[in-house]
Scaffold this motif. Structure first.
Motif, PDB file in Angstrom:
ATOM      1  N   PHE A 110      48.782  37.993  50.938  1.00  0.00           N
ATOM      2  CA  PHE A 110      50.105  38.534  51.232  1.00  0.00           C
ATOM      3  C   PHE A 110      50.892  38.774  49.939  1.00  0.00           C
ATOM      4  O   PHE A 110      51.551  39.800  49.785  1.00  0.00           O
ATOM      5  N   ALA A 111      50.790  37.846  49.004  1.00  0.00           N
ATOM      6  CA  ALA A 111      51.481  38.010  47.719  1.00  0.00           C
ATOM      7  C   ALA A 111      50.941  39.216  46.962  1.00  0.00           C
ATOM      8  O   ALA A 111      51.701  40.015  46.408  1.00  0.00           O
ATOM      9  N   PHE A 113      49.468  41.815  48.316  1.00  0.00           N
ATOM     10  CA  PHE A 113      49.894  42.994  49.072  1.00  0.00           C
ATOM     11  C   PHE A 113      51.337  43.365  48.736  1.00  0.00           C
ATOM     12  O   PHE A 113      51.651  44.528  48.494  1.00  0.00           O
ATOM     13  N   ILE A 114      52.228  42.380  48.694  1.00  0.00           N
ATOM     14  CA  ILE A 114      53.640  42.640  48.416  1.00  0.00           C
ATOM     15  C   ILE A 114      53.831  43.162  46.993  1.00  0.00           C
ATOM     16  O   ILE A 114      54.567  44.132  46.763  1.00  0.00           O
ATOM     17  N   LEU A 117      52.559  46.640  46.863  1.00  0.00           N
ATOM     18  CA  LEU A 117      53.451  47.516  47.604  1.00  0.00           C
ATOM     19  C   LEU A 117      54.697  47.845  46.792  1.00  0.00           C
ATOM     20  O   LEU A 117      55.115  49.006  46.712  1.00  0.00           O
ATOM     21  N   ILE A 118      55.272  46.844  46.147  1.00  0.00           N
ATOM     22  CA  ILE A 118      56.478  47.066  45.336  1.00  0.00           C
ATOM     23  C   ILE A 118      56.163  47.985  44.153  1.00  0.00           C
ATOM     24  O   ILE A 118      56.916  48.926  43.873  1.00  0.00           O
ATOM     25  N   THR A 131      53.281  55.074  51.182  1.00  0.00           N
ATOM     26  CA  THR A 131      54.533  54.883  50.439  1.00  0.00           C
ATOM     27  C   THR A 131      55.085  56.195  49.883  1.00  0.00           C
ATOM     28  O   THR A 131      56.146  56.206  49.297  1.00  0.00           O
TER      29      THR A 131
END
Length: 132
Positions: A110-111, A113-114, A117-118, A131
């Motif tokens: 998850f980290a 992925f985030i 993503l950012i 995005t």
């Protein structure tokens, strides 16, 4: 005699100036080539943190979780290699804080992925087509 002395002095001064120019140039070049110990240690530490993140992402259960979420593991490895030193340090610290076991792997994924993503939203990477 005075003219000979004046001419000889001028020639000696000219010879000293001309022969000292290469020495002066080499000193400037070597000063530019010096690297501080702190920068070498920081790059070594960042490389070790990237390797640790890559080792976690190379595990079979992590690879399966990435594929199940629609993320190509090869792209993730490329993005980990493209992380800045501060981002790699932050991600490695998050891995330290996560509990051992499957829940830690999901949190690490998850980290990742985030962070990806950012950086994708900011236009620094091109991992997720949604995005755009």
């Amino acid at each position: 005699m005075k003219t000979l002395r004046a001419t000889l002095s001028a020639l000696l001064i000219l010879a000293l100036v001309v022969t000292s120019l290469p020495v002066m140039a080499s000193v400037d070049a070597s000063d530019r080539a010096l690297i501080s110990t702190q920068s070498v240690l920081a790059s070594d530490q960042a490389g070790a943190e990237r390797q640790r993140i890559s080792d976690v992402l190379a595990r079979a259960d992590v690879q399966q979780a990435l594929v199940s979420q629609g993320v190509d593991p090869v792209e993730v490895q490329a993005r980990v290699a493209a992380l800045s030193d501060s981002e790699a340090k932050e991600m490695a610290q998050r891995l330290d804080e996560l509990p051992a076991g499957a829940s830690g792997v999901v949190g690490a994924l998850f980290a990742v992925f985030i962070i990806l993503l950012i950086t994708d939203i900011l236009g620094l990477t091109d991992v997720y087509p949604f995005t755009r």
